[in-house]
Write a protein that holds these residues in place. Sequence first.
Motif, PDB file in Angstrom:
ATOM      1  N   UNK A 139     -67.851 109.545  22.817  1.00  0.00           N
ATOM      2  CA  UNK A 139     -67.215 110.035  21.599  1.00  0.00           C
ATOM      3  C   UNK A 139     -65.711 110.152  21.800  1.00  0.00           C
ATOM      4  N   UNK A 140     -65.298 110.678  22.951  1.00  0.00           N
ATOM      5  CA  UNK A 140     -63.870 110.819  23.243  1.00  0.00           C
ATOM      6  C   UNK A 140     -63.170 109.470  23.288  1.00  0.00           C
ATOM      7  N   UNK A 141     -63.881 108.441  23.715  1.00  0.00           N
ATOM      8  CA  UNK A 141     -63.286 107.109  23.857  1.00  0.00           C
ATOM      9  C   UNK A 141     -63.314 106.321  22.554  1.00  0.00           C
ATOM     10  N   UNK A 142     -64.405 106.415  21.811  1.00  0.00           N
ATOM     11  CA  UNK A 142     -64.628 105.522  20.672  1.00  0.00           C
ATOM     12  C   UNK A 142     -64.095 106.055  19.345  1.00  0.00           C
ATOM     13  N   UNK A 143     -64.043 107.379  19.183  1.00  0.00           N
ATOM     14  CA  UNK A 143     -63.507 107.953  17.950  1.00  0.00           C
ATOM     15  C   UNK A 143     -61.997 108.055  18.129  1.00  0.00           C
ATOM     16  N   UNK A 144     -61.279 107.145  17.502  1.00  0.00           N
ATOM     17  CA  UNK A 144     -59.846 106.968  17.737  1.00  0.00           C
ATOM     18  C   UNK A 144     -59.011 107.901  16.861  1.00  0.00           C
ATOM     19  N   UNK A 145     -57.766 108.059  17.271  1.00  0.00           N
ATOM     20  CA  UNK A 145     -56.804 108.816  16.471  1.00  0.00           C
ATOM     21  C   UNK A 145     -55.532 107.991  16.304  1.00  0.00           C
ATOM     22  N   UNK A 146     -54.688 108.417  15.367  1.00  0.00           N
ATOM     23  CA  UNK A 146     -53.427 107.719  15.116  1.00  0.00           C
ATOM     24  C   UNK A 146     -52.338 108.759  14.886  1.00  0.00           C
ATOM     25  N   UNK A 147     -51.163 108.494  15.392  1.00  0.00           N
ATOM     26  CA  UNK A 147     -50.019 109.358  15.122  1.00  0.00           C
ATOM     27  C   UNK A 147     -49.579 109.172  13.677  1.00  0.00           C
ATOM     28  N   UNK A 148     -49.006 110.219  13.114  1.00  0.00           N
ATOM     29  CA  UNK A 148     -48.489 110.151  11.741  1.00  0.00           C
ATOM     30  C   UNK A 148     -47.051 110.660  11.712  1.00  0.00           C
ATOM     31  N   UNK A 149     -46.362 110.343  10.624  1.00  0.00           N
ATOM     32  CA  UNK A 149     -44.987 110.808  10.448  1.00  0.00           C
ATOM     33  C   UNK A 149     -44.840 111.390   9.048  1.00  0.00           C
ATOM     34  N   UNK A 150     -43.994 112.413   8.938  1.00  0.00           N
ATOM     35  CA  UNK A 150     -43.819 113.095   7.663  1.00  0.00           C
ATOM     36  C   UNK A 150     -42.337 113.351   7.421  1.00  0.00           C
ATOM     37  N   UNK A 151     -41.963 113.329   6.151  1.00  0.00           N
ATOM     38  CA  UNK A 151     -40.590 113.544   5.725  1.00  0.00           C
ATOM     39  C   UNK A 151     -40.603 114.393   4.463  1.00  0.00           C
ATOM     40  N   UNK A 152     -39.742 115.428   4.442  1.00  0.00           N
ATOM     41  CA  UNK A 152     -39.574 116.239   3.236  1.00  0.00           C
ATOM     42  C   UNK A 152     -38.098 116.265   2.872  1.00  0.00           C
ATOM     43  N   UNK A 153     -37.826 115.988   1.610  1.00  0.00           N
ATOM     44  CA  UNK A 153     -36.459 115.969   1.102  1.00  0.00           C
ATOM     45  C   UNK A 153     -36.316 116.999  -0.012  1.00  0.00           C
ATOM     46  N   UNK A 154     -35.231 117.769   0.050  1.00  0.00           N
ATOM     47  CA  UNK A 154     -34.862 118.664  -1.042  1.00  0.00           C
ATOM     48  C   UNK A 154     -33.710 118.001  -1.781  1.00  0.00           C
ATOM     49  N   UNK A 155     -33.823 117.885  -3.101  1.00  0.00           N
ATOM     50  CA  UNK A 155     -32.986 116.973  -3.874  1.00  0.00           C
ATOM     51  C   UNK A 155     -32.184 117.697  -4.959  1.00  0.00           C
ATOM     52  N   UNK A 156     -31.088 117.061  -5.341  1.00  0.00           N
ATOM     53  CA  UNK A 156     -30.217 117.611  -6.389  1.00  0.00           C
ATOM     54  C   UNK A 156     -30.512 117.006  -7.749  1.00  0.00           C
ATOM     55  N   UNK A 157     -31.501 116.111  -7.813  1.00  0.00           N
ATOM     56  CA  UNK A 157     -31.862 115.472  -9.080  1.00  0.00           C
ATOM     57  C   UNK A 157     -33.368 115.564  -9.306  1.00  0.00           C
ATOM     58  N   UNK A 158     -33.765 115.654 -10.560  1.00  0.00           N
ATOM     59  CA  UNK A 158     -35.178 115.608 -10.918  1.00  0.00           C
ATOM     60  C   UNK A 158     -35.686 114.176 -10.778  1.00  0.00           C
ATOM     61  N   UNK A 159     -36.988 114.011 -10.918  1.00  0.00           N
ATOM     62  CA  UNK A 159     -37.561 112.661 -10.839  1.00  0.00           C
ATOM     63  C   UNK A 159     -36.965 111.755 -11.913  1.00  0.00           C
ATOM     64  N   UNK A 160     -36.824 112.277 -13.123  1.00  0.00           N
ATOM     65  CA  UNK A 160     -36.237 111.485 -14.202  1.00  0.00           C
ATOM     66  C   UNK A 160     -34.789 111.120 -13.896  1.00  0.00           C
TER      67      UNK A 160
END
Length: 747
Positions: free
Chosen positions: A525-546
């Motif tokens: 199980x330790x060998x066959x059930x794989x994992x993957x690294x992930x990356x995350x980004x959060x931005x605080x913005x001065x404009x709305x989506x529109x």
Amino acid sequence: MSKQKVAILGGGVSAMTAAVYMTEQEDWQERYDITVYQQGWRLGGKGASGRNAEYGKRIEEHGLHVWFGAYVNSFRAIETVYNKLERSSDIPIHTWQQALKPHSLVVLQEYIDQQWQTWSVDFPEIPGNPANGTLDLHFWQILKLLAAWLHKWVDDLECEVEKTHKSTQLKTKKERDKTLLAHLGQEVKSFFDSVEDKAKTLFDDAENHVQEVVSTPKLLITQLSNFLTVREADHRLENKKDHLVVWYMVRKIRRWLQSEVNDLIDDNPVIRRLYICIDLGVAMTIGMLRDKVYSRGFGYLDRYDFKQWLKRNGANESLSVESAPVRGFYDLVFGYEDGDFKKPNVEAGVAALAMLRIMLCYRGGVMWKMQAGMGDIIFSPIYELLKHRGVKFAFFHQVESLHCAQDDDGHYVDSIQLIQQVKLKETQNYEPLELVKDLPCWPSFPLWQQIDPQQVALLKEHEINLESYWSNWETVYQQAFGQRLPRKTLNKGTDFDLVIFGISVAGLEPLCQQLLAKDNNLKLQAEKVKTVATQALQLWLTKTDNELGFHDPSGSNEPPILSAFSQPFDTWAAMSNLLEVEDWPNTQPKNIAYFCSAFTCADYPPPSDHEFPERMKAQVKENALQKLRLQMQPLWPEAYHGDDFDWNVLFDVDNKEGEVRFNTQYWRVNVDPSERYVLSVVDSSQFRLPTDGSIFENLYITGDWIKTGVNAGCVEAAVMAGMQTSRAITGYPQSISGESGFEPFNV
């Protein structure tokens, strides 16, 4: 009867779910003494979040967390937590309905003619509480609900095709096919009190074997739905003619797509998207029948990658197999080996069942957004409830190793070695929560005022991350104090009787060497059930989506959750709903954007390589900068001057100029063994063990990496695993919705 002492290692979703259900029975304290041992200062595992006091008590997550309306067990668990906790109404979020809100708008991106095009899907809201739903669908129920979606798409497509003056007439000439239509007609007519005239003509012509039996896609899909209603009621599985009826009907629709619709897709995005949806639905229907899912179960499909399985069952390879919905699903589950976007890999059974459940079993919105950080919404109330019930928490206790022994009764975990990471100022327990606008939250850093000042000075000076597998805290501590960090050994019979291993699967190899040497299935199980690294980004913005220039073609007013975009950071969620729960002192941002994706990393060095996380984090920063410089213009055209990104779009409390404003944003890489995302690569689910599946009598493994009715990395699988662990120990809960999802239907 003496109490059993239970040591829970780790504070992620599964471990905490197990603790919640173990303490649901009123007499639990007479039977169990439970202690949670947690590395660092907060609960949550991959779902941990923190509040950064330096930047407006902003929320900082491991990544984007969204629940699906089909997470039946998750909603049952969190509803239980909030209802039993009975928070005061003075607390801003004191009910689960305030904690999670339905979300209907899913946005996909298609790359057509060298341009990104937006495909908005505004899912209808389905009345009801997700906690009252079910994942226990019978085979014919699954096909019936899938046929309901096909019905909608076929109706819409036929209307579009009629506008082009293309044929919508279908002709059946083969005697075998007429026999199948006649069988369908007999079943439908015997079940329903009345049948529409067009259908009656269709059935009569088939029974009379007229030379050409004429129908339309709408008529066929309507009668297919009626037929599946009949089968849903009686659950008959073994009649081969029933399977052939369904097979014939959907293949007839596919032939119409190929003959009459195929040459319309390039010039009409509506037709192209309906074609893709129908083609995928037909391929999945044919695949479930062809591979006899009703008798073999969805697990049989896990020998194929999902894309391979779709192609095998006739889906258009370039158009449908590589379509935005399929790519979006791979993005959703970070389904890329080693984070290599050229190596997509997800088991077909896992993917097919997950997609069907997401579409067919949801209640409320197809997705649900948390109204603060996941730590605030999920783990704060869980912690408060468990602490109130009498569960003990030992923060700053890092698991170093588990050891095993054997006697006449079998194998068991004999001892657990822990590192005591810090010394508290006094002997009292660490109090981990702080209030942000009256909401109990986890901080992004330890609450230093509760820790020995000498150690605090060292931790700050060397920027020690107490949650990191590659931390150099041991070295710094030894240089300062002339000795190793203190250890604590938990011994069976004295400190614990039962062990719940709630650390992720990638933690088995570094922490459980002795156990893996004794238990080959656990090792596999330790060998066959794989994992993957992930990356995350959060931005605080001065404009709305529109104001950024994003406009949803569907006209929905919901902020988008978008996927299948350019890589990396292929997934973006507009999270302006969180602004009101952050606490910016003076000026505040107008918008928040979350991004995430898999992270390319194939090799993980030993813990002595202390600089590894920073090297990887630097790569995430460069990925993020490149995303803004080169890739976001299709979504945010107003964030650019010409082709140059306008850095003033990024909110900066110090109002600096240029690219340096990015430095006040938040990005992270999840490479730690306990943080990496659990994959479902081809043929790996067979190696997943149930919670009590090891040879060790007192060990219970739990997490989204064990055998559940989901077998994929997600909150629902984690909750199901925790419920399974509680049931194995206490007998409660008796049932878990959807836990037999991969088993045959005729058993």
